[in-house]
Design an enzyme around this catalytic site. Structure first.
Site, PDB file in Angstrom:
ATOM      1  N   ASP A   1       0.831  -1.199   0.000  1.00 53.74           N
ATOM      2  CA  ASP A   1       0.000   0.000   0.000  1.00 53.74           C
ATOM      3  C   ASP A   1       0.873   1.260   0.000  1.00 53.74           C
ATOM      4  O   ASP A   1       1.724   1.434   0.879  1.00 53.74           O
ATOM      5  CB  ASP A   1      -0.886  -0.005   1.249  1.00 53.74           C
ATOM      6  CG  ASP A   1      -2.211   0.693   1.028  1.00 53.74           C
ATOM      7  OD1 ASP A   1      -2.313   1.452   0.050  1.00 53.74           O
ATOM      8  OD2 ASP A   1      -3.132   0.490   1.825  1.00 53.74           O
ATOM      9  N   ASP A   2       0.666   2.124  -1.001  1.00 54.54           N
ATOM     10  CA  ASP A   2       1.341   3.440  -1.055  1.00 54.54           C
ATOM     11  C   ASP A   2       2.861   3.345  -1.191  1.00 54.54           C
ATOM     12  O   ASP A   2       3.585   4.226  -0.722  1.00 54.54           O
ATOM     13  CB  ASP A   2       1.015   4.261   0.202  1.00 54.54           C
ATOM     14  CG  ASP A   2      -0.384   4.815   0.202  1.00 54.54           C
ATOM     15  OD1 ASP A   2      -1.203   4.343  -0.601  1.00 54.54           O
ATOM     16  OD2 ASP A   2      -0.677   5.702   1.011  1.00 54.54           O
TER      17      ASP A   2
ATOM     18  N   ASP B   1      -0.151  -0.434  -5.107  1.00 51.80           N
ATOM     19  CA  ASP B   1      -1.331   0.137  -5.758  1.00 51.80           C
ATOM     20  C   ASP B   1      -1.049   1.509  -6.354  1.00 51.80           C
ATOM     21  O   ASP B   1      -1.690   1.928  -7.308  1.00 51.80           O
ATOM     22  CB  ASP B   1      -2.531   0.182  -4.809  1.00 51.80           C
ATOM     23  CG  ASP B   1      -2.237   0.864  -3.475  1.00 51.80           C
ATOM     24  OD1 ASP B   1      -1.104   1.336  -3.268  1.00 51.80           O
ATOM     25  OD2 ASP B   1      -3.158   0.906  -2.635  1.00 51.80           O
ATOM     26  N   HIS B   2      -0.089   2.241  -5.814  1.00 54.82           N
ATOM     27  CA  HIS B   2       0.347   3.544  -6.343  1.00 54.82           C
ATOM     28  C   HIS B   2       1.496   4.035  -5.485  1.00 54.82           C
ATOM     29  O   HIS B   2       1.922   3.357  -4.538  1.00 54.82           O
ATOM     30  CB  HIS B   2      -0.797   4.571  -6.335  1.00 54.82           C
ATOM     31  CG  HIS B   2      -1.559   4.601  -5.050  1.00 54.82           C
ATOM     32  ND1 HIS B   2      -1.040   5.118  -3.890  1.00 54.82           N
ATOM     33  CD2 HIS B   2      -2.800   4.157  -4.739  1.00 54.82           C
ATOM     34  CE1 HIS B   2      -1.920   4.985  -2.919  1.00 54.82           C
ATOM     35  NE2 HIS B   2      -3.002   4.395  -3.402  1.00 54.82           N
TER      36      HIS B   2
ATOM     37  N   HIS C   1      -9.723  -2.995  -1.671  1.00 55.97           N
ATOM     38  CA  HIS C   1      -9.946  -2.001  -0.630  1.00 55.97           C
ATOM     39  C   HIS C   1     -11.230  -2.374   0.106  1.00 55.97           C
ATOM     40  O   HIS C   1     -12.250  -2.636  -0.521  1.00 55.97           O
ATOM     41  CB  HIS C   1     -10.071  -0.602  -1.227  1.00 55.97           C
ATOM     42  CG  HIS C   1      -9.991   0.491  -0.211  1.00 55.97           C
ATOM     43  ND1 HIS C   1     -11.061   0.829   0.581  1.00 55.97           N
ATOM     44  CD2 HIS C   1      -8.968   1.290   0.171  1.00 55.97           C
ATOM     45  CE1 HIS C   1     -10.704   1.808   1.393  1.00 55.97           C
ATOM     46  NE2 HIS C   1      -9.443   2.100   1.173  1.00 55.97           N
TER      47      HIS C   1
ATOM     48  N   CYS D   1      -6.274   4.236  -3.540  1.00 60.01           N
ATOM     49  CA  CYS D   1      -6.295   2.797  -3.252  1.00 60.01           C
ATOM     50  C   CYS D   1      -7.409   2.047  -3.965  1.00 60.01           C
ATOM     51  O   CYS D   1      -7.158   1.109  -4.727  1.00 60.01           O
ATOM     52  CB  CYS D   1      -6.423   2.567  -1.744  1.00 60.01           C
ATOM     53  SG  CYS D   1      -5.024   3.188  -0.789  1.00 60.01           S
TER      54      CYS D   1
END
Length: 502
Positions: A54-55, A286-287, A147, A93
């Site tokens: 995540d992130d 995810d990014h 999510h 997300c």
């Protein structure tokens, strides 16, 4: 300022490219979208371990960040095919995860926020785990894969995607509990800080619980007659930053190293259970996340720092030789062991690729039929994919050949988009709800440029009006890698670069 004729032409190409993407056949497949090589029997089927972080920006040693200690992920990279230029389709997300898990772009899933379920809002689209489940795999979810909430129907898309109920760590509910000891000796609710495990409810943390559960599932699947698809989603380094700015980078990097230890324990268990020679491992995020770039400490944009993500695939016998009996490919490495050395990644691909390519690529690597390319529109089609298959990048024969694989990166393009509620910043500019979206920023990233146009958007009909341009951005990547100098207005009187011309 009105656009020149050249500018209008390029805007048409932007929109046309999104449509054209849906109709072509990716290299490496035949006209039916199937692998050109023979498919293995079910007895020979490869398992899949999909790790989603995540992130996570490119703050990893294998991506050249010397400030980060990430030896376990770097070790995975040394046995993998690593994509240097992979991009998410939206830097939030829920939209990003739904996009790459369905193989469809946000304009098709019609999810730009957290408040709708694609099977109701857009179409009954198949997901990656659903496709593997329908092809005889036991599919399992641990941690944050979809999510949670409305965007996955409050069920992580069960029962469609998973053979068993998804697992969420029990300690997630303590996210906002006061566990950070401050200078006053009292516990506070800051979520990024070194914590004493004695101060933590249940004496553990979500990602530690996820790793433990994932290892338990691997142990059970070792003796199963069915292949497995196990998705493990780690929460860190996704955290609300509540330190002063001088400590944000330090806290983010520490969170990455903590997450690396969890990945290390998981991959080491794969070795111990003798599953490394029969399991594909895919690793991505995810990014990304901005750590001060453009004055931002968040995601919520089309800039590289928030859309550029790590992506690597370990495929037994293809990206690395099969481990011999007793050999460990992924021995656990303490990130803070002074003797640990930076490992070089294995093969690397420079071409620009997108996370929507994850679906066809994993299917093909596992020996399943690659779903066909989607028609346009494709809301009525349950099984298809909008991303290119990346299988052609795995078509090498000599494991000792040049480790840098190059197609023609100047012909590759990655797309992203981001919604806004107004022309100027306001209270909900970062995360507007669907009903509040007034503009959509469509962005093209080539090896040379990032080109973005902000156009009016109708949230009720899900339509962008490319004749109503409110702003534009143009960055020359070689001379401006952080994308700080917008050259869009300077090009309006002359020629814009031929972004989509080979």
């Amino acid at each position: 300022m009105p656009l020149s004729d050249r500018g209008l032409l390029l805007l048409g190409l932007v929109l046309g490219s999104f449509c054209t993407l849906l109709g072509s056949v990716a290299p490496g497949n035949n006209s039916k979208g199937h692998l050109t090589e023979a498919e293995p029997s079910r007895a020979d089927a490869l398992n899949v371990l999909l790790i989603i972080v995540d992130d996570l920006r490119l703050s990893l040693g294998c991506y050249g960040d010397k400030l980060i200690r990430s030896p376990n992920i770097d070790q995975l990279a040394s046995h993998s095919l690593l994509f240097q230029n992979a991009f998410a389709q939206q830097a939030v997300c829920a939209p990003s995860r739904v996009s790459f898990l369905t193989g469809r772009r946000p304009d098709t899933t019609r999810l730009y926020d957290f408040n709708s379920y694609w099977r109701v809002q857009a179409g009954n689209f198949s997901t990656i785990p659903q496709y593997f489940k329908e092809n005889g795999y036991v599919t399992m979810s641990v941690g944050k894969v979809f999510h949670p909430g409305i965007s996955s129907n409050h069920s992580d898309d069960s029962p469609y995607s998973w053979s068993v109920l998804p697992y969420h760590p029990s300690s997630e509910k303590y996210e906002n509990t006061k566990t950070c000891k401050g200078p006053d000796g009292e516990l506070h609710a800051n979520l990024i800080c070194p914590v004493d495990m004695a101060d933590i409810p249940e004496g553990t943390l979500p990602d530690k619980q996820s790793t433990k559960k994932a290892i338990q599932l691997l142990e059970k699947m070792k003796t199963s007659s069915s292949p497995f698809f196990l998705a493990v989603g780690y929460h860190k380094p996704h955290i609300p930053f509540r330190y002063p700015k001088r400590k944000i980078r330090q806290s983010y990097f520490a969170s990455v190293s903590y997450m690396d230890t969890q990945v290390g324990h998981l991959l080491s268990a794969l070795d111990d259970l003798q599953l490394a020679n029969s399991t594909i491992v895919a690793f991505t995020s995810d990014h990304g996340w901005a750590l001060g770039e453009h004055g931002e400490w968040a995601k919520y944009s089309n800039f590289d720092v928030t859309t550029h993500v790590p992506l690597m695939f370990y495929v037994p016998g293809r990206t690395a030789p099969l481990p011999e009996a007793g050999e460990k490919l992924f021995p656990y490495i303490d990130p803070f062991d002074s003797i640990s050395e930076l490992m070089e990644p294995g093969r690397q691909v420079q071409d620009l690729v997108e996370l929507v390519s994850l679906f066809p690529t994993l299917a093909g690597l596992a020996g399943l039929h690659v779903p066909p390319r989607c028609p346009s529109p494709s809301f009525h089609v349950e099984l298809c994919r909008e991303g290119h298959s990346l299988l052609n990048h795995f078509q090498f024969h000599d494991l000792e050949e040049d480790l840098t694989l190059r197609g023609n990166p100047r012909e590759s393009i990655a797309y992203s988009q981001y919604p806004r509620p107004a022309d100027y910043p306001q209270w909900n500019s970062d995360k507007p709800s669907l009903k509040d979206i007034k503009f959509m920023g469509y962005s093209i990233r080539t090896i040379d440029y990032r080109y973005t146009v902000w156009v009016s958007f109708n949230p009720h009909e899900f339509l962008a009006n490319f004749s109503d341009v409110h702003a534009g951005e143009l960055y020359f990547v070689d001379s401006d890698p952080l994308q700080d100098y917008n050259m869009y207005n300077e090009t309006q009187g002359g020629d814009l670069p031929q972004l989509l011309t080979p």
